[in-house]
Scaffold this motif. Structure first.
Motif, PDB file in Angstrom:
ATOM      1  N   LEU A  93       0.830  -1.208   0.000  1.00 32.39           N
ATOM      2  CA  LEU A  93       0.000   0.000   0.000  1.00 32.39           C
ATOM      3  C   LEU A  93       0.865   1.258   0.000  1.00 32.39           C
ATOM      4  N   LEU A  94       1.852   1.305   0.886  1.00 25.75           N
ATOM      5  CA  LEU A  94       2.727   2.481   0.960  1.00 25.75           C
ATOM      6  C   LEU A  94       3.489   2.680  -0.345  1.00 25.75           C
ATOM      7  N   ASP A  95       4.035   1.601  -0.885  1.00 25.95           N
ATOM      8  CA  ASP A  95       4.769   1.689  -2.146  1.00 25.95           C
ATOM      9  C   ASP A  95       3.868   2.202  -3.260  1.00 25.95           C
ATOM     10  N   VAL A 281      -4.693   6.990   9.549  1.00 25.64           N
ATOM     11  CA  VAL A 281      -4.756   8.300   8.903  1.00 25.64           C
ATOM     12  C   VAL A 281      -4.983   8.085   7.413  1.00 25.64           C
ATOM     13  N   PHE A 282      -5.332   9.168   6.719  1.00 22.21           N
ATOM     14  CA  PHE A 282      -5.377   9.111   5.258  1.00 22.21           C
ATOM     15  C   PHE A 282      -4.100   9.754   4.760  1.00 22.21           C
ATOM     16  N   GLY A 283      -3.278   8.979   4.052  1.00 20.88           N
ATOM     17  CA  GLY A 283      -1.968   9.445   3.636  1.00 20.88           C
ATOM     18  C   GLY A 283      -1.872   9.726   2.149  1.00 20.88           C
ATOM     19  N   LEU A 284      -1.126  10.776   1.812  1.00 20.08           N
ATOM     20  CA  LEU A 284      -0.842  11.147   0.432  1.00 20.08           C
ATOM     21  C   LEU A 284       0.609  11.602   0.354  1.00 20.08           C
ATOM     22  N   THR A 285       1.145  11.699  -0.849  1.00 15.89           N
ATOM     23  CA  THR A 285       2.472  12.282  -0.965  1.00 15.89           C
ATOM     24  C   THR A 285       2.362  13.798  -0.796  1.00 15.89           C
ATOM     25  N   LYS A 286       3.417  14.390  -0.272  1.00 16.61           N
ATOM     26  CA  LYS A 286       3.466  15.844  -0.156  1.00 16.61           C
ATOM     27  C   LYS A 286       3.316  16.485  -1.532  1.00 16.61           C
TER      28      LYS A 286
END
Length: 472
Positions: A93-95, A281-286
């Motif tokens: 998921l992170l990748d 949390v809901f994560g996105l790239t900066k």
């Protein structure tokens, strides 16, 4: 498994409806005042820069805000057409978010922080939205539970909760005498589950082990009394049943699944380890948030509405949410299993079901606001167990938290919802007075006091764990 909205059909219907409204208005000479126009007048956020989006998730009940935002068309209300796709594990998921295959994802709260500081994968991952509070439990095998019960206080034939790890310590000592390791599963090295399990064990005098990244040791088992290893959430019950692990810490519905299958007993919830602790949390790239500020704010708007719906009217919508989550494209577990925790109860031993109305919280207690103090707590646990190898000053914790948690985007989304009449000011924190740090709390199983503005003082409180200039 992916879930793709019929966006073309819905877009067509929306356009057709608007065209009909315009036609009727023109034909009667009336001023156009459609709902769409009214929304446009109050909308404080510009058009989405990117409308077609793909979000990832793991099959856990706390992915619910994503499912509800999709099913209730909150994403579409924001002009967003979303595909939801289940991922095999947290690393995949992170990748996927880092390489752009996913635009954002349901993430472990520790993942954006760990990526930012370079533990594991190095990447700029941020979060403008916290997805929930509580929701995890620690389960042990039937055999371990039978051994633990000798050391647990009973009342009216039932265990007195919360059950501390003190009751597990003599069981682990017996394993040592027999030359057997005591193995426990957690879902990822930077997961809440890892830190909660470690916290509970250490509070009972059981050492969960250190990491030593400078020595290329990322197993986290140095000096460990209990050996913790990664197991994907849906595989926890089967791994326990096979005897590979003696217990685990995981989110729902996988603790309740052990009860239903009769293979294990949840002994404690994370609500009892740390009352109203932050979870996903809901994560996105900066980079995504900077390239697509309007899209990002609109994503948060939709997720806020979903979280509010989940907790609305004292959890009145939870039965419907359970039906949605039981679909194979989401969690895919039996409705009864999901309902056991999602509807305000939690079952420990078979038949020992107790009321825990805040076991799953999605909006109450400002659950969706990305507090810096939540981020700092995770960083203290990374330091405590060696994932952060060296001492850091309090200022570093503050600066790191502020580089990852983005309440300004949350505030923008919330104020737009208020302006549109979808939410009220009192639904949110007082943005003018909000520092991003919650008041100090001692609502932990060991009674320790956590003040996010004083992380090193907090670390000094623990007998087990790194502090000051300690190194592994």
């Amino acid at each position: 498994m992916s879930k793709t909205p019929t966006s073309g059909r819905r877009t067509f219907l929306k356009k057709a409806t608007l065209a009909l409204a315009l036609s009727m208005s023109m034909s009667t000479g009336l001023l156009i005042n459609t709902t769409a126009q009214a929304a446009a007048d109050t909308d404080k956020i510009g058009k989405p820069e990117k409308a077609d989006l793909k979000f990832g998730f793991i099959k856990l009940t706390d992915m619910a805000p994503l499912a509800i935002a999709y099913e209730k068309h909150f994403f579409e209300d924001e002009g967003l057409y979303v595909t939801l796709e289940a991922q095999a594990n947290w690393k995949v998921l992170l990748d996927g978010v880092i390489d752009g295959q996913l635009d954002g994802a349901h993430m472990l709260a520790g993942q954006p922080l760990a990526a930012t500081i370079g533990f594991g994968t190095k990447a700029d991952i941020v979060t403008p939205f916290s997805m929930d509070l509580n929701g995890n439990g620690i389960t042990v095998s039937n055999a371990v539970w039978e051994a633990m019960k000798k050391h647990v206080d009973m009342k009216d034939g039932k265990p007195v909760h919360p059950i501390k790890a003190d009751a597990l310590k003599p069981v682990i000592e017996d394993f040592k005498k027999e030359g057997k390791p005591f193995n426990m599963g957690m879902v990822f090295p930077v997961s809440t589950h890892n830190y909660e399990l470690r916290y509970w064990l250490a509070a009972g005098g059981i050492h969960p082990g250190f990491y030593a990244p400078k020595k290329d040791d990322i197993k986290g088992t140095i000096k460990a009394d209990a050996i913790l290893s990664v197991t994907p959430p849906p595989q926890m019950p089967a791994t326990l049943e096979a005897g590979t692990i003696n217990g685990y810490c995981v989110g729902e519905p996988w603790n309740q699944q052990a009860v239903f299958k009769g293979i294990g007993v949840p002994v404690i919830t994370d609500y009892e380890i740390w009352k109203n602790n932050p979870e996903k949390v809901f994560g996105l790239t900066k980079e995504f948030t900077e390239k697509n500020p309007n899209t990002t704010a609109r994503i948060v708007k939709a997720l806020i509405r979903a979280a509010y719906w989940l907790d609305e009217n004292n959890n009145a919508n939870r039965a419907e949410a359970v039906k949605i989550l039981s679909k194979p494209e989401y969690v895919g577990a039996d409705e009864k299993v999901i309902a056991n925790s999602m509807t305000g109860t939690f079952e420990y031993e078979k038949g020992d079901k107790r009321d825990i109305p805040d076991f799953n919280v999605f909006f109450r207690h400002n659950a969706t606001y990305p507090y810096y103090s939540d981020a700092v707590w995770y960083l203290t646990q990374m330091r405590r167990w060696g994932q952060i190898a060296d001492k850091k000053e309090d200022k570093w914790y503050d600066e790191t938290a502020k580089s990852v948690y983005l309440p300004a985007i949350y505030k923008k989304a919330a104020e737009a919802l208020i302006a549109e009449g979808k939410m009220k000011q009192e639904d949110f924190p007082d943005f003018g007075a909000e520092s991003g740090y919650k008041p100090a709390t001692s609502e932990f199983i060991d009674g320790k006091t956590y003040d996010g503005t004083k992380p090193n003082d907090y670390l000094d409180e623990f007998e087990i764990g790194l502090k000051k200039d300690d190194a592994v």
